[in-house]
Design a protein around this motif. Structure first.
Motif, PDB file in Angstrom:
ATOM      1  N   THR B  39       0.684  -1.302  -0.055  1.00 55.30           N
ATOM      2  CA  THR B  39      -0.034   0.203   0.182  1.00 55.30           C
ATOM      3  C   THR B  39       0.966   1.258  -0.061  1.00 55.30           C
ATOM      4  OG1 THR B  39      -1.617  -1.284   1.191  1.00 55.30           O
ATOM      5  CG2 THR B  39      -1.904   0.987   1.158  1.00 55.30           C
ATOM      6  N   LEU B  40       2.006   1.221   0.785  1.00 52.99           N
ATOM      7  CA  LEU B  40       2.668   2.301   0.720  1.00 52.99           C
ATOM      8  C   LEU B  40       3.375   2.691  -0.467  1.00 52.99           C
ATOM      9  CD1 LEU B  40       4.836   2.155   4.190  1.00 52.99           C
ATOM     10  CD2 LEU B  40       2.846   3.531   3.545  1.00 52.99           C
ATOM     11  N   LEU B  41       4.149   1.610  -1.114  1.00 54.63           N
ATOM     12  CA  LEU B  41       4.618   1.535  -2.510  1.00 54.63           C
ATOM     13  C   LEU B  41       3.564   2.289  -3.408  1.00 54.63           C
ATOM     14  CD1 LEU B  41       6.352  -1.773  -2.946  1.00 54.63           C
ATOM     15  CD2 LEU B  41       7.336   0.426  -2.768  1.00 54.63           C
ATOM     16  N   ALA B  42       2.167   1.770  -3.245  1.00 59.38           N
ATOM     17  CA  ALA B  42       1.320   2.035  -4.303  1.00 59.38           C
ATOM     18  C   ALA B  42       0.972   3.547  -4.161  1.00 59.38           C
ATOM     19  CB  ALA B  42      -0.027   1.466  -4.195  1.00 59.38           C
ATOM     20  N   LEU B  43       0.753   4.051  -3.025  1.00 57.33           N
ATOM     21  CA  LEU B  43       0.642   5.548  -2.579  1.00 57.33           C
ATOM     22  C   LEU B  43       1.951   6.519  -3.072  1.00 57.33           C
ATOM     23  CD1 LEU B  43      -0.834   5.227   1.082  1.00 57.33           C
ATOM     24  CD2 LEU B  43      -2.202   5.880  -0.963  1.00 57.33           C
ATOM     25  N   ALA B  44       3.023   5.893  -2.694  1.00 58.93           N
ATOM     26  CA  ALA B  44       4.304   6.669  -3.438  1.00 58.93           C
ATOM     27  C   ALA B  44       4.180   6.889  -4.789  1.00 58.93           C
ATOM     28  CB  ALA B  44       5.416   5.626  -2.809  1.00 58.93           C
ATOM     29  N   ARG B  45       3.681   5.661  -5.513  1.00 57.28           N
ATOM     30  CA  ARG B  45       3.534   5.783  -7.077  1.00 57.28           C
ATOM     31  C   ARG B  45       2.592   6.746  -7.451  1.00 57.28           C
ATOM     32  NH1 ARG B  45       4.442   0.409 -10.325  1.00 57.28           N
ATOM     33  NH2 ARG B  45       4.872   1.913 -12.064  1.00 57.28           N
ATOM     34  N   LEU B  46       1.733   6.930  -6.549  1.00 61.71           N
ATOM     35  CA  LEU B  46       0.533   7.752  -6.942  1.00 61.71           C
ATOM     36  C   LEU B  46       0.607   9.235  -6.221  1.00 61.71           C
ATOM     37  CD1 LEU B  46      -2.449   5.304  -6.921  1.00 61.71           C
ATOM     38  CD2 LEU B  46      -1.320   6.089  -8.911  1.00 61.71           C
ATOM     39  N   SER B  47       1.765   9.433  -5.425  1.00 60.75           N
ATOM     40  CA  SER B  47       1.775  10.583  -4.757  1.00 60.75           C
ATOM     41  C   SER B  47       1.961  11.799  -5.494  1.00 60.75           C
ATOM     42  CB  SER B  47       2.754  10.670  -3.806  1.00 60.75           C
ATOM     43  OG  SER B  47       4.273  10.522  -4.422  1.00 60.75           O
ATOM     44  N   GLY B  48       2.482  11.912  -6.750  1.00 58.30           N
ATOM     45  CA  GLY B  48       2.770  12.950  -7.335  1.00 58.30           C
ATOM     46  C   GLY B  48       4.104  13.455  -7.210  1.00 58.30           C
ATOM     47  N   TYR B 105       1.595  -6.709  -4.596  1.00 58.88           N
ATOM     48  CA  TYR B 105       0.465  -6.234  -4.082  1.00 58.88           C
ATOM     49  C   TYR B 105       0.209  -4.670  -4.505  1.00 58.88           C
ATOM     50  CZ  TYR B 105      -0.857 -10.221  -1.096  1.00 58.88           C
ATOM     51  OH  TYR B 105      -1.469 -11.444  -0.609  1.00 58.88           O
ATOM     52  N   SER B 106       1.192  -3.951  -4.650  1.00 57.17           N
ATOM     53  CA  SER B 106       1.201  -2.550  -4.890  1.00 57.17           C
ATOM     54  C   SER B 106       0.646  -2.353  -6.432  1.00 57.17           C
ATOM     55  CB  SER B 106       2.659  -1.882  -5.010  1.00 57.17           C
ATOM     56  OG  SER B 106       3.533  -2.137  -6.092  1.00 57.17           O
ATOM     57  N   GLU B 107       0.816  -3.459  -7.157  1.00 59.42           N
ATOM     58  CA  GLU B 107       0.169  -3.241  -8.524  1.00 59.42           C
ATOM     59  C   GLU B 107      -1.333  -3.216  -8.284  1.00 59.42           C
ATOM     60  OE1 GLU B 107       2.698  -1.596  -9.980  1.00 59.42           O
ATOM     61  OE2 GLU B 107       2.056  -2.761 -11.728  1.00 59.42           O
ATOM     62  N   ILE B 108      -1.641  -4.277  -7.313  1.00 63.06           N
ATOM     63  CA  ILE B 108      -3.106  -4.540  -7.191  1.00 63.06           C
ATOM     64  C   ILE B 108      -3.698  -3.346  -6.604  1.00 63.06           C
ATOM     65  CG2 ILE B 108      -4.870  -5.851  -6.039  1.00 63.06           C
ATOM     66  CD1 ILE B 108      -2.855  -8.292  -6.349  1.00 63.06           C
ATOM     67  N   MET B 109      -2.881  -2.777  -5.692  1.00 65.86           N
ATOM     68  CA  MET B 109      -3.616  -1.681  -4.906  1.00 65.86           C
ATOM     69  C   MET B 109      -3.445  -0.376  -5.739  1.00 65.86           C
ATOM     70  SD  MET B 109      -3.726  -2.672  -1.764  1.00 65.86           S
ATOM     71  CE  MET B 109      -4.109  -1.038  -1.028  1.00 65.86           C
ATOM     72  N   ARG B 110      -2.536  -0.312  -6.927  1.00 65.74           N
ATOM     73  CA  ARG B 110      -2.510   1.091  -7.584  1.00 65.74           C
ATOM     74  C   ARG B 110      -3.838   0.878  -8.384  1.00 65.74           C
ATOM     75  NH1 ARG B 110       1.086   2.919 -11.950  1.00 65.74           N
ATOM     76  NH2 ARG B 110       1.223   0.345 -12.583  1.00 65.74           N
ATOM     77  N   ALA B 111      -4.109  -0.345  -8.941  1.00 63.56           N
ATOM     78  CA  ALA B 111      -5.233  -0.322  -9.768  1.00 63.56           C
ATOM     79  C   ALA B 111      -6.362  -0.104  -8.906  1.00 63.56           C
ATOM     80  CB  ALA B 111      -5.539  -1.728 -10.390  1.00 63.56           C
ATOM     81  N   GLY B 112      -6.572  -0.794  -7.829  1.00 66.16           N
ATOM     82  CA  GLY B 112      -7.565  -0.418  -6.896  1.00 66.16           C
ATOM     83  C   GLY B 112      -7.955   1.033  -6.658  1.00 66.16           C
TER      84      GLY B 112
END
Lengths: 239, 218
Positions: B39-48, B105-112
């Motif tokens: 989740t942290l990785l996904a948030l980091a990738r979407l953080s801007g 998981y981060s890829e799944i979270m990112r899509a979610g």
């Protein structure tokens, strides 16, 4: 953290050759298993969509069976159990005379396993072809075989190139499981170098870099294929 | 095939059960850890934030292009070295699985997360919520709900993957089966039994996924 760096170790002739032969085995296992998985997986995937109920059930059973057992267990069954279960003569041949037993077993195990995943992609591809096309084919008087040959397969195979890319990348990674039955592929060789020289950092970095290069190369190749096979104006990125 | 020995399986059941417990426990902890870090990785990738997103993307793509066995070897080597003292095999394996699964998981979270409509975030901002409040109360709960079936699927894959601790001789179900198989000389029985147990658990899991998907569709 105290550690004696020695990157030169990777270029000493002995260890460099180990890495090279490991890479060779990784690539040959993955590519051979891919040919097998693609052929068998396509057949099973098509089988899951045909009108004949018996064929459909058998193909579904195949997918469920091979998908729900870890690849490692399958590898061991092919290597240790199958020679005991087949008729005596054949078992004896498999244990004594079969050339490259680790390689052949790894390819068979990985091929059957990946086929179940390929089959799922093929089935999904065929199911995304609009039902109207199927009906149109029927109304034109095409037989079932002709419908698959001229309508369903040409469209669906071009649609599933992206998910197939990820299966293709996965087969290289999964080929590392061949080390459990004693095939010295890339991961095994790097582990062996780490044990011989205590230079684990360098050895594992070398393997990591090589795997990343394989992944990049495979991705580029598949993207070229994707561009080449794209159906203009059909569902997908641009539509 | 006539001399299939069921007795060897029955006799070793307590030992195998211990192994299975380790497999399940490892799966459970790795799911929790992988989800948190993922989740942290996904948030980091979407953080801007450009650098943060770049580092997270680099990590995810690196891990996704190397085999799990190599990751396990890496952490068996790195963890004791980093801590400066020997640690148990279980801890090293757990860290390896968390680091490895987090990438998936981060890829799944990112899509979610991307499946939650932008208007929801804007509404949160308009109500005066901060970034973490919006994630905690608005985005993540909805994202998780959309992702439950695929998260369970990934959990099944993770459970199958735990069999790979065999390469470092950690006594999970697979290693336990293999120990019995070798010491008793009953390879056929033990490996077929192991396959059966894995199949039953994973097939039950995939039925659960089908049920969850059906419930979401309504």
């Amino acid at each position: 953290m105290n550690y004696n760096w020695n990157w030169g170790i990777l270029f000493e002739e002995q260890y460099f050759n180990w890495l090279l032969s490991g890479l060779g085995w990784t690539v040959s296992v993955a590519l051979s298993a891919w040919v097998m998985a693609f052929t068998l997986g396509s057949l099973v995937g098509v089988g899951r969509t045909v009108p004949n109920r018996l064929v459909r059930t058998l193909c579904t059973a195949y997918v469920e069976l091979f998908r729900n057992i870890p690849l490692l267990v399958q590898m061991f069954i092919w290597y240790f159990a199958v020679p005991e279960l087949v008729p005596d003569d054949m078992g004896r041949w498999m244990k004594r005379d079969m050339p490259n037993p680790e390689f052949v077993t790894a390819v068979i195990a990985l091929g059957f396993y990946t086929a179940s995943r390929v089959a799922e992609q093929v089935r999904a591809g065929i199911e995304t072809v609009p039902a109207g096309l199927n009906a149109a084919a029927k109304s034109q008087g095409l037989s079932l075989g002709q419908t698959y040959r001229y309508i369903l397969l040409p469209i669906s195979f071009r649609l599933i190139v992206p998910p197939m890319t990820s299966e293709f990348l996965t087969i290289f990674k999964n080929s590392s499981l061949a080390l459990t039955i004693g095939l010295l592929e890339l991961t095994a060789q790097s582990q062996q170098i780490a044990e011989y020289t205590f230079q684990g950092f360098e050895a594992f970095t070398a393997a990591t870099v090589i795997y990343v290069c394989i992944a990049l190369l495979a991705t580029i190749l598949m993207q070229l294929l994707e561009r080449h096979t794209r159906i203009p104006g059909y569902v997908g990125k641009e539509a | 095939m006539g001399d299939f020995d069921f007795q060897v399986i029955i006799n070793s059941l307590p030992f195998l059960w211990q192994g299975l417990q380790l497999s399940l426990w490892l799966t459970f902890l790795a799911i929790i850890g992988g989800l948190a870090f993922g989740t942290l990785l996904a948030l980091a990738r979407l953080s801007g934030i450009r650098t943060l997103a770049f580092v997270a993307a680099g990590y995810v793509n690196l891990i996704r292009s190397i085999p799990l066995i190599l990751v396990i070897f890496w952490f068996y080597f790195l963890v004791p070295l980093a801590l400066g003292r020997p640690v148990g095999g279980f801890q090293s394996a757990l860290i390896a699985f968390v680091m490895f699964e987090a990438a998936y998981y981060s890829e799944i979270m990112r899509a979610g997360i991307q499946s939650v409509r932008k208007g929801q975030v804007h509404a949160g901002q308009a109500s005066g919520l901060g970034y973490w409040q919006i994630q905690r109360y608005i985005v993540l709960p909805q994202a998780f709900r959309n992702m439950i079936p695929i998260l369970v699927t990934q959990g099944i894959i993770l459970f199958q993957d735990t069999s790979l601790v065999f390469v470092v001789s950690l006594r999970d179900f697979m290693t336990a089966s293999s120990i019995v198989a070798r010491t008793e000389g009953r390879l056929v029985e033990m490996y077929l039994f192991a396959a059966l147990v894995y199949f039953v658990i994973c097939f039950a899991g995939s039925m659960l996924v089908r049920y969850l998907k059906g419930r979401m569709a309504t």
